[in-house]
Write a protein that holds these residues in place. Structure first.
Motif, PDB file in Angstrom:
ATOM      1  N   LEU A  60      33.529  -4.341 -64.366  1.00 31.50           N
ATOM      2  CA  LEU A  60      33.466  -5.599 -63.634  1.00 31.50           C
ATOM      3  C   LEU A  60      32.021  -6.002 -63.309  1.00 31.50           C
ATOM      4  O   LEU A  60      31.668  -7.179 -63.367  1.00 31.50           O
ATOM      5  CB  LEU A  60      34.279  -5.500 -62.341  1.00 31.50           C
ATOM      6  CG  LEU A  60      35.801  -5.336 -62.494  1.00 31.50           C
ATOM      7  CD1 LEU A  60      36.460  -5.258 -61.123  1.00 31.50           C
ATOM      8  CD2 LEU A  60      36.402  -6.467 -63.317  1.00 31.50           C
ATOM      9  N   GLN A  61      31.196  -5.016 -62.985  1.00 33.57           N
ATOM     10  CA  GLN A  61      29.793  -5.303 -62.676  1.00 33.57           C
ATOM     11  C   GLN A  61      29.074  -5.891 -63.884  1.00 33.57           C
ATOM     12  O   GLN A  61      28.334  -6.873 -63.764  1.00 33.57           O
ATOM     13  CB  GLN A  61      29.086  -4.028 -62.223  1.00 33.57           C
ATOM     14  CG  GLN A  61      29.440  -3.575 -60.822  1.00 33.57           C
ATOM     15  CD  GLN A  61      28.801  -2.232 -60.482  1.00 33.57           C
ATOM     16  OE1 GLN A  61      27.994  -1.703 -61.243  1.00 33.57           O
ATOM     17  NE2 GLN A  61      29.164  -1.675 -59.340  1.00 33.57           N
ATOM     18  N   GLU A 103      30.430  -9.377 -64.535  1.00 35.71           N
ATOM     19  CA  GLU A 103      30.013 -10.309 -63.489  1.00 35.71           C
ATOM     20  C   GLU A 103      28.520 -10.627 -63.576  1.00 35.71           C
ATOM     21  O   GLU A 103      28.091 -11.707 -63.153  1.00 35.71           O
ATOM     22  CB  GLU A 103      30.334  -9.723 -62.113  1.00 35.71           C
ATOM     23  CG  GLU A 103      30.100 -10.696 -60.953  1.00 35.71           C
ATOM     24  CD  GLU A 103      30.361 -10.061 -59.607  1.00 35.71           C
ATOM     25  OE1 GLU A 103      30.743 -10.790 -58.673  1.00 35.71           O
ATOM     26  OE2 GLU A 103      30.179  -8.837 -59.476  1.00 35.71           O
ATOM     27  N   PRO A 131      28.814 -13.839 -66.661  1.00 34.03           N
ATOM     28  CA  PRO A 131      30.117 -14.297 -67.159  1.00 34.03           C
ATOM     29  C   PRO A 131      30.006 -15.112 -68.440  1.00 34.03           C
ATOM     30  O   PRO A 131      30.901 -15.053 -69.296  1.00 34.03           O
ATOM     31  CB  PRO A 131      30.647 -15.150 -65.999  1.00 34.03           C
ATOM     32  CG  PRO A 131      29.943 -14.634 -64.793  1.00 34.03           C
ATOM     33  CD  PRO A 131      28.576 -14.250 -65.275  1.00 34.03           C
ATOM     34  N   LEU A 174      37.224 -12.835 -62.958  1.00 36.20           N
ATOM     35  CA  LEU A 174      35.910 -13.346 -63.345  1.00 36.20           C
ATOM     36  C   LEU A 174      35.906 -14.875 -63.428  1.00 36.20           C
ATOM     37  O   LEU A 174      34.926 -15.531 -63.048  1.00 36.20           O
ATOM     38  CB  LEU A 174      35.508 -12.756 -64.699  1.00 36.20           C
ATOM     39  CG  LEU A 174      34.039 -12.847 -65.113  1.00 36.20           C
ATOM     40  CD1 LEU A 174      33.157 -12.054 -64.162  1.00 36.20           C
ATOM     41  CD2 LEU A 174      33.866 -12.351 -66.547  1.00 36.20           C
ATOM     42  N   ASN A 181      35.663  -9.445 -53.566  1.00 37.65           N
ATOM     43  CA  ASN A 181      34.388  -9.113 -54.199  1.00 37.65           C
ATOM     44  C   ASN A 181      34.618  -8.049 -55.266  1.00 37.65           C
ATOM     45  O   ASN A 181      35.730  -7.551 -55.439  1.00 37.65           O
ATOM     46  CB  ASN A 181      33.366  -8.644 -53.154  1.00 37.65           C
ATOM     47  CG  ASN A 181      33.827  -7.417 -52.382  1.00 37.65           C
ATOM     48  OD1 ASN A 181      34.569  -6.577 -52.889  1.00 37.65           O
ATOM     49  ND2 ASN A 181      33.397  -7.313 -51.131  1.00 37.65           N
ATOM     50  N   GLN A 182      33.552  -7.689 -55.944  1.00 40.11           N
ATOM     51  CA  GLN A 182      33.679  -6.788 -57.089  1.00 40.11           C
ATOM     52  C   GLN A 182      34.245  -5.427 -56.687  1.00 40.11           C
ATOM     53  O   GLN A 182      35.145  -4.889 -57.343  1.00 40.11           O
ATOM     54  CB  GLN A 182      32.319  -6.632 -57.777  1.00 40.11           C
ATOM     55  CG  GLN A 182      32.318  -5.698 -58.978  1.00 40.11           C
ATOM     56  CD  GLN A 182      32.041  -4.269 -58.566  1.00 40.11           C
ATOM     57  OE1 GLN A 182      31.157  -4.009 -57.753  1.00 40.11           O
ATOM     58  NE2 GLN A 182      32.807  -3.330 -59.104  1.00 40.11           N
TER      59      GLN A 182
END
Length: 262
Positions: A149-150, A153, A156, A228, A238-239
């Motif tokens: 995800l980091q 993110e 994107p 996303l 949040n992430q």
């Protein structure tokens, strides 16, 4: 053979003897010269081949370096312009012409493939490093989901560019999945997930392990991409929260959140 002596009784070589001596020496000299000539020709040919190979190696190295530069420039352009940036937009941002990108990548799908290999390779290394620091399978899952995800993110636009075809393309499939890079990426991640789970659950749960990692990848990707693409707001986690939520779904499902029927 005729033999004659001069007034001092010294032997005077006949003409045939003289010619024989001369011819013998000429033949020896000619043979040596011929051997030297062949050696020179072989050496020259070897040096020429080495020169050609050296030039080819330098040219290949130059092309690879130039290709890396173009991928890096395209990545910056897509990050800034958006995932629907055209080849002309990308080339203009990179300070070159789109014909250069076509020369190195063939078409836009080729650029997506090349950029995807770089980005997904970095993402895979990041996820592996995160998982190696985990103490339990669940911690490993959380670490991998969080790293995924980091990375997504962080840009994107780039993530969308390497995983989707642009509007108007003939195929509705993922750009990289169609070429195999994205499929290989998720295959590697599936193996990364399966390894600790196999060690934790044991061989008797092999039937579960065969299917579960693939299903887990689908959940992570679909939930992650939906998150996303969601607009920022108070309801968007949040992430770290999203990574924890996905990990809970993977390990526990949604049963703990369902109301009891009794």
């Amino acid at each position: 053979m005729l033999v004659s002596f001069d007034q001092c009784q010294l032997l005077i070589p006949s003409v045939p003897d003289t010619l024989g001596i001369v011819n013998s020496r000429d033949e020896e000299s000619g043979s040596a010269a011929g051997s030297a000539g062949v050696a020179v020709e072989v050496l020259a040919a070897t040096e020429a081949e080495a020169l050609v190979d050296g030039r080819a190696a330098r040219w290949q190295s130059h092309r690879e370096e130039r290709r890396r530069e173009l991928i890096k420039a395209a990545r910056k352009a897509v990050h800034r312009l958006g995932s629907d940036a055209s080849m002309e937009d990308i080339a203009g941002s990179a300070g070159t012409s789109k014909s250069v990108f076509y020369r190195y990548f063939g078409d836009k799908a080729g650029l997506q493939q090349a950029m995807g290999e770089v980005v997904l390779g970095q993402m895979q290394r990041r996820m592996r490093e995160a998982a190696q620091l985990a103490q339990t399978p669940r911690e490993g899952l959380f670490a991998m989901v969080s790293a995924y995800l980091q990375m997504a993110e962080s840009s994107p636009n780039v993530y969308a560019f390497i995983t989707r075809l642009t509007p108007g393309e003939a195929s509705a499939q993922d750009a990289i999945a169609a070429s195999g890079a994205l499929g290989n990426f998720f295959e590697q991640i599936t193996d990364m997930i399966a390894t600790p789970m196999r060690e934790h659950l044991g061989e008797e749960k092999e039937a579960v392990i065969v299917y579960w990692p693939t299903a887990a990848i689908g959940l992570v990707r679909n939930a992650g991409e939906m998150w996303l693409g969601s607009p920022a707001g108070s309801t968007k986690p949040n992430q770290a929260t999203m990574a924890a939520q996905i990990t809970d779904w993977l390990c526990l499902g949604i049963a703990p959140q369902l109301k009891s029927s009794t």
